[in-house]
Design an enzyme around this catalytic site. Structure first.
Site, PDB file in Angstrom:
ATOM      1  N   ILE A  54       0.832  -1.206   0.000  1.00 48.71           N
ATOM      2  CA  ILE A  54       0.000   0.000   0.000  1.00 48.71           C
ATOM      3  C   ILE A  54       0.863   1.250   0.000  1.00 48.71           C
ATOM      4  CG2 ILE A  54      -1.751   1.315   1.259  1.00 48.71           C
ATOM      5  CD1 ILE A  54      -2.688  -1.303   2.508  1.00 48.71           C
ATOM      6  N   GLY A  57       8.044   3.738   3.444  1.00 48.80           N
ATOM      7  CA  GLY A  57       8.944   4.849   3.719  1.00 48.80           C
ATOM      8  C   GLY A  57       9.874   4.496   4.859  1.00 48.80           C
ATOM      9  N   VAL A  62       3.973  -0.866   4.221  1.00 44.81           N
ATOM     10  CA  VAL A  62       2.619  -1.258   4.608  1.00 44.81           C
ATOM     11  C   VAL A  62       1.984  -2.048   3.470  1.00 44.81           C
ATOM     12  CG1 VAL A  62       0.342  -0.466   5.342  1.00 44.81           C
ATOM     13  CG2 VAL A  62       2.394   0.786   6.071  1.00 44.81           C
ATOM     14  N   LYS A  75       2.013  -3.498   8.696  1.00 42.32           N
ATOM     15  CA  LYS A  75       3.184  -2.629   8.620  1.00 42.32           C
ATOM     16  C   LYS A  75       4.398  -3.450   9.023  1.00 42.32           C
ATOM     17  CE  LYS A  75       5.101   1.821  10.125  1.00 42.32           C
ATOM     18  NZ  LYS A  75       4.846   3.070  10.876  1.00 42.32           N
ATOM     19  N   ASP A 170       3.150  13.854  13.040  1.00 44.20           N
ATOM     20  CA  ASP A 170       3.179  13.590  11.595  1.00 44.20           C
ATOM     21  C   ASP A 170       1.765  13.625  11.027  1.00 44.20           C
ATOM     22  OD1 ASP A 170       4.480  13.183   9.213  1.00 44.20           O
ATOM     23  OD2 ASP A 170       4.619  11.009   9.422  1.00 44.20           O
TER      24      ASP A 170
END
Length: 297
Positions: A54, A57, A62, A75, A170
């Protein structure tokens, strides 16, 4: 006697300093593995059916997939060397998310904690707010914007009310997930922090000036980022898209902000400006923001 204890025994400190050192020692042990995954969350890697990627980074990717025939998001952390830093980042995100339970925060369903298979299994939601805003023509009218913004507020009222507050650090549309009924949930607690460690980490376009400057910060950095997200929901543009990446940090620290569309209602424009105030103490709290949004409905 441990090396840390021997080092402390030679220090001449007062009772207050000694207690502070003990607390820091306890925090360090917790971060490095003194705390752990709740037994009820431990699952074997073999039970996971990994699907398509999906997103990704840093040192994690993920995937969508299945666990016990249930659609989930996985994840997974990866690093051939499995460094102490990677293990610490994995533990900290797990330990943060496993203590959280709220309708607007993605639910942690299980954890694989045996290297090299380090993974978190969470509920699966099909879309991100980023995808809806920038990759579709789906209408997001002001009523919908207010509803989504209130969901975000609810998540952060909960996070910031905890002791100590959980600071996400974030906030951006890519980290807000949506189900088919438009219910919004916050994800990705990789930078969630209760201290000033890694103050410069994050996504620059959404980072408050104090984060970019590397100075002290508190939960008001989340309010700043919320203001940028609110602007993005209304403008359906990427913040600072016209600013060269090398100039972005300097521009935000100097007070530069995205231009608010002329079509934006005055009350909403004022709320956005309040949220991204240069001085953190002038930014409203999430309970106050929620009240302001309720008055707009």
């Amino acid at each position: 006697m441990s090396d840390l204890s021997r080092g402390m025994s030679g220090l001449s400190v007062g009772s207050g300093d000694m207690e502070r050192l003990r607390q820091e020692n306890r925090d360090l042990k917790r971060q490095l593995g003194g705390g752990g995954v709740k037994p009820s969350l431990a699952i074997p890697w073999e039970d996971i059916d990994l699907g398509d990627q999906i997103s990704g980074g840093g040192f994690s990717v993920v995937y969508r997939g299945y666990w016990l025939r249930t659609p989930v998001a996985i994840k997974r952390w990866f690093d051939p060397e499995m460094t102490d830093k990677l293990l610490q980042e994995f533990r900290e995100e797990v330990m943060t998310l496993q203590e959280l339970s709220h309708p607007n925060i993605v639910q942690l369903m299980g954890v694989c904690s045996k290297p090299p298979n380090l993974a978190m299994v969470t509920e699966y939601l099909p879309h991100s707010l980023f995808h809806v805003l920038h990759n579709t023509n789906i209408e997001v009218d002001r009523k919908r914007v207010i509803s989504l913004a209130k969901d975000i507020c609810c998540a952060f009222i909960y996070l910031h009310s905890r002791s100590p507050p959980v600071i996400h650090r974030d906030i951006k549309p890519a980290n807000f997930l949506l189900d088919r009924a438009w219910k919004l949930k916050l994800c990705d607690f990789g930078l969630a922090s209760q201290n000033a460690r890694q103050a410069g980490a994050g996504t620059p376009a959404y980072m408050a000036p104090e984060l970019l400057a590397g100075t002290g910060f508190n939960e008001k950095v989340d309010v700043y980022a919320f203001g940028v997200c609110l602007w993005e929901m209304l403008a359906r543009l990427l913040p600072f898209a016209e600013t060269p990446p090398g100039q972005l940090k300097e521009k935000i620290i100097a007070g530069g902000r995205p231009e608010i569309p002329l079509s934006c209602p005055k009350a909403m424009a004022n709320l956005i400006k309040d949220c991204w105030q240069q001085e953190a103490s002038l930014r409203p709290s999430f309970p106050k923001i929620h009240n302001i949004l309720s008055d707009m409905q």
